[in-house]
Design an enzyme around this catalytic site. Sequence first.
Site, mmCIF file in Angstrom:
data_model
loop_
_atom_site.group_PDB
_atom_site.id
_atom_site.type_symbol
_atom_site.label_atom_id
_atom_site.label_comp_id
_atom_site.label_asym_id
_atom_site.label_seq_id
_atom_site.Cartn_x
_atom_site.Cartn_y
_atom_site.Cartn_z
ATOM 1 N N GLY A 195 0.803 -1.289 0.370
ATOM 2 C CA GLY A 195 0.101 -0.397 -0.119
ATOM 3 C C GLY A 195 0.728 1.504 0.002
ATOM 4 N N PHE A 196 0.173 1.816 -0.248
ATOM 5 C CA PHE A 196 0.859 3.549 -0.205
ATOM 6 C C PHE A 196 1.969 4.067 1.067
ATOM 7 C CE2 PHE A 196 0.210 7.866 2.651
ATOM 8 C CZ PHE A 196 1.072 8.347 1.418
ATOM 9 N N ASP B 273 -3.560 -12.622 2.353
ATOM 10 C CA ASP B 273 -5.243 -11.982 3.513
ATOM 11 C C ASP B 273 -5.614 -12.128 4.333
ATOM 12 O OD1 ASP B 273 -7.614 -11.505 4.146
ATOM 13 O OD2 ASP B 273 -9.134 -11.133 1.843
ATOM 14 N N THR C 264 -10.903 -7.445 8.227
ATOM 15 C CA THR C 264 -9.518 -6.683 7.666
ATOM 16 C C THR C 264 -8.812 -6.609 8.985
ATOM 17 O OG1 THR C 264 -9.642 -6.694 5.085
ATOM 18 C CG2 THR C 264 -7.497 -5.720 6.131
ATOM 19 N N GLY D 236 -1.335 -13.721 17.110
ATOM 20 C CA GLY D 236 -0.976 -15.052 17.502
ATOM 21 C C GLY D 236 0.373 -15.489 17.776
ATOM 22 N N TYR E 177 -14.982 0.829 9.420
ATOM 23 C CA TYR E 177 -13.226 1.044 10.020
ATOM 24 C C TYR E 177 -13.153 1.738 11.614
ATOM 25 C CZ TYR E 177 -9.025 3.567 8.651
ATOM 26 O OH TYR E 177 -7.501 3.967 8.515
ATOM 27 N N THR F 282 -2.505 11.337 5.794
ATOM 28 C CA THR F 282 -0.929 10.924 6.161
ATOM 29 C C THR F 282 -1.049 11.061 4.509
ATOM 30 O OG1 THR F 282 -0.317 9.897 7.780
ATOM 31 C CG2 THR F 282 1.405 9.907 6.067
ATOM 32 N N ARG G 154 -9.038 9.875 -1.219
ATOM 33 C CA ARG G 154 -8.259 11.005 -0.041
ATOM 34 C C ARG G 154 -8.034 12.373 -0.887
ATOM 35 N NH1 ARG G 154 -4.972 6.644 3.310
ATOM 36 N NH2 ARG G 154 -4.938 6.301 1.720
HETATM 37 P P1 NAD Z 1 -4.028 1.934 1.937
HETATM 38 O O1 NAD Z 1 -5.375 1.473 1.444
HETATM 39 O O2 NAD Z 1 -2.323 2.401 0.505
HETATM 40 O O3 NAD Z 1 -2.694 0.852 2.189
HETATM 41 C C1 NAD Z 1 -3.268 -0.788 3.180
HETATM 42 C C2 NAD Z 1 -3.213 -2.416 2.305
HETATM 43 O O4 NAD Z 1 -3.145 -2.791 2.630
HETATM 44 C C3 NAD Z 1 -3.136 -1.914 0.856
HETATM 45 O O5 NAD Z 1 -1.814 -2.421 0.326
HETATM 46 C C4 NAD Z 1 -3.914 -3.424 0.742
HETATM 47 O O6 NAD Z 1 -3.795 -3.862 -0.994
HETATM 48 C C5 NAD Z 1 -3.442 -3.821 2.125
HETATM 49 N N1 NAD Z 1 -4.799 -5.226 2.660
HETATM 50 C C6 NAD Z 1 -6.408 -3.959 2.424
HETATM 51 N N2 NAD Z 1 -6.794 -5.741 3.244
HETATM 52 C C7 NAD Z 1 -5.664 -6.205 3.326
HETATM 53 C C8 NAD Z 1 -6.016 -7.625 3.620
HETATM 54 N N3 NAD Z 1 -7.521 -8.819 4.260
HETATM 55 N N4 NAD Z 1 -5.275 -8.638 3.336
HETATM 56 C C9 NAD Z 1 -3.757 -8.402 2.700
HETATM 57 N N5 NAD Z 1 -4.078 -6.846 2.588
HETATM 58 C C10 NAD Z 1 -4.765 -6.045 2.680
HETATM 59 O O7 NAD Z 1 -3.807 2.912 3.125
HETATM 60 P P2 NAD Z 1 -2.400 3.497 3.520
HETATM 61 O O8 NAD Z 1 -2.868 4.890 3.912
HETATM 62 O O9 NAD Z 1 -0.871 3.154 2.424
HETATM 63 O O10 NAD Z 1 -3.109 2.906 5.157
HETATM 64 C C11 NAD Z 1 -2.222 1.986 5.795
HETATM 65 C C12 NAD Z 1 -2.134 1.273 7.296
HETATM 66 O O11 NAD Z 1 -2.790 2.688 8.112
HETATM 67 C C13 NAD Z 1 -3.973 1.376 7.376
HETATM 68 O O12 NAD Z 1 -4.176 0.180 8.032
HETATM 69 C C14 NAD Z 1 -4.761 2.919 7.945
HETATM 70 O O13 NAD Z 1 -5.236 2.151 8.515
HETATM 71 C C15 NAD Z 1 -3.355 2.895 8.688
HETATM 72 N N6 NAD Z 1 -3.809 4.489 8.397
HETATM 73 C C16 NAD Z 1 -3.515 5.007 7.297
HETATM 74 C C17 NAD Z 1 -4.011 7.127 7.461
HETATM 75 C C18 NAD Z 1 -2.718 7.794 6.606
HETATM 76 O O14 NAD Z 1 -3.872 8.485 6.823
HETATM 77 N N7 NAD Z 1 -3.000 7.089 5.550
HETATM 78 C C19 NAD Z 1 -4.248 7.148 8.465
HETATM 79 C C20 NAD Z 1 -4.400 6.662 9.689
HETATM 80 C C21 NAD Z 1 -4.622 4.830 9.426
HETATM 81 N N1 UDP Z 2 -13.361 15.316 1.543
HETATM 82 C C1 UDP Z 2 -12.780 17.065 -0.094
HETATM 83 N N2 UDP Z 2 -13.236 16.331 -1.246
HETATM 84 C C2 UDP Z 2 -12.894 15.573 -1.782
HETATM 85 C C3 UDP Z 2 -12.176 14.613 -0.612
HETATM 86 C C4 UDP Z 2 -12.441 14.290 0.445
HETATM 87 O O1 UDP Z 2 -13.969 17.911 0.533
HETATM 88 O O2 UDP Z 2 -12.518 15.358 -2.703
HETATM 89 C C5 UDP Z 2 -13.111 15.400 2.741
HETATM 90 C C6 UDP Z 2 -13.294 14.561 3.323
HETATM 91 O O3 UDP Z 2 -14.895 15.063 3.269
HETATM 92 C C7 UDP Z 2 -13.309 15.404 4.993
HETATM 93 C C8 UDP Z 2 -11.508 15.526 4.295
HETATM 94 O O4 UDP Z 2 -11.664 16.146 2.876
HETATM 95 O O5 UDP Z 2 -13.942 16.120 5.221
HETATM 96 C C9 UDP Z 2 -10.535 14.671 4.581
HETATM 97 O O6 UDP Z 2 -11.012 13.604 3.517
HETATM 98 P P1 UDP Z 2 -10.263 11.936 3.773
HETATM 99 O O7 UDP Z 2 -11.228 10.921 2.644
HETATM 100 O O8 UDP Z 2 -8.854 12.299 3.252
HETATM 101 O O9 UDP Z 2 -9.752 11.410 5.202
HETATM 102 P P2 UDP Z 2 -10.476 11.298 6.415
HETATM 103 O O10 UDP Z 2 -11.942 11.479 6.014
HETATM 104 O O11 UDP Z 2 -10.571 9.733 6.996
HETATM 105 O O12 UDP Z 2 -9.592 12.093 7.635
#
Ligand code: NAD
Ligand code: UDP
Length: 313
Positions: free
Chosen positions: A11-12, A57, A91, A101, A144, A174, A185
């Site tokens: 993922g990202f 998964d 998930t 575990g 979530y 992030t 996002r």
């Molecule tokens: P992302 O969606 O890019 O990455 C998530 C990754 O998990 C993806 O590669 C996806 O394919 C994999 N995945 C999803 N379900 C799965 C499963 N059942 N089995 C195996 N792999 C699975 O999102 P991200 O932004 O990189 O977020 C990564 C983690 O950080 C997540 O747990 C997310 O909740 C947490 N997080 C991210 C943010 C953010 O702003 N980016 C904020 C809060 C928490």
């Molecule tokens: N948002 C927006 N336009 C978009 C996507 C999101 O105005 O095209 C708003 C959304 O309603 C939220 C904020 O931006 O208030 C952040 O949304 P995001 O989905 O990035 O993350 P989260 O809501 O999980 O913080």
Amino acid sequence: MKRILVTGGAGFIGSHLCERLVNEGHDVICLDNFYSGSKENVWHLIGKPNFELVRHDVVNPYWAEVDEIYNLACPASPIYYQHDPIQTTKTSVFGAFHMLGLARRTHCKILQASTSEVYGDPNVHPQPETYWGNVNPHGERSCYDEGKRCAEALFFDYHRLHHVRIKIIRIFNTYGPRMAINDGRVVSNFVVQALKGEDITIYGDGQQTRSFQYVSDLIDGMTRVMATGDDFTGPVNLGNPGEFTMLELAELVLKKVGGKSKLVFKPLPSDDPKMRRPDITKAKTELGWEPKVKLDEGLDQIIDYFRTKLDIR
Ligand code: NAD
Ligand code: UDP
């Protein structure tokens, strides 16, 4: 050199973490089902002797001899996690259960990527780790938010009952390179829309706030947390306290990208938090960590990334 498992590694955020760990010389297993991530994110690591990509998964058990686990598997964009909310809860919850575990059997450290969403639509601002949150238990975001809250509960139960060496980080919004073009996002949406000259979609009146952290700061914070001793369990907030309205973000993106995009207003999604800003006192005092990259600089990086990706000069 350690053997490290990163779930959600394609993922990202996971791909940046894998890259950092591989470059440090660790033996990295990147485990992903490619639901919201992609092989392309880790393409540059494939073929390195200390990197392994596994399609799996986390809803199902997984076994490997490892020294550390970073549990990131879970879609993070509201569009992706609401697409199949039951799979999202599975998930978060089964994923945590299976990884805990594994940590129990291998006696390894395990870090959980939790989220600022555990604070819900907060009525305490900024949010310290001691705040228990204001979460709708049965709304569209609940798969979530409650999934992540349940995972935190499981982590602490495994710690109390089985002495598993847990670390919980609560990540605030992030952004950075390798977010998917259609991630949904706000930062990636606004940048991609501006670069393509499309309308910028503001949800609601755009007065809601978020605090945006650049991905390199987060990776630095995550690895610091993993390096702490067994008495450091967290939870600890990792985020950038700079707070912006979505209108301010849109204006900043438009100023940087230029072009002819207009702002259009769309309905606010349900339970969308009105404000969000981390209190990072704990991370500062206990980890010596604070973010370095300002939104202004981080936006330049993600704009460059999408410019190349979309082939827009
Ligand atoms: P992302 O969606 O890019 O990455 C998530 C990754 O998990 C993806 O590669 C996806 O394919 C994999 N995945 C999803 N379900 C799965 C499963 N059942 N089995 C195996 N792999 C699975 O999102 P991200 O932004 O990189 O977020 C990564 C983690 O950080 C997540 O747990 C997310 O909740 C947490 N997080 C991210 C943010 C953010 O702003 N980016 C904020 C809060 C928490
Ligand atoms: N948002 C927006 N336009 C978009 C996507 C999101 O105005 O095209 C708003 C959304 O309603 C939220 C904020 O931006 O208030 C952040 O949304 P995001 O989905 O990035 O993350 P989260 O809501 O999980 O913080």
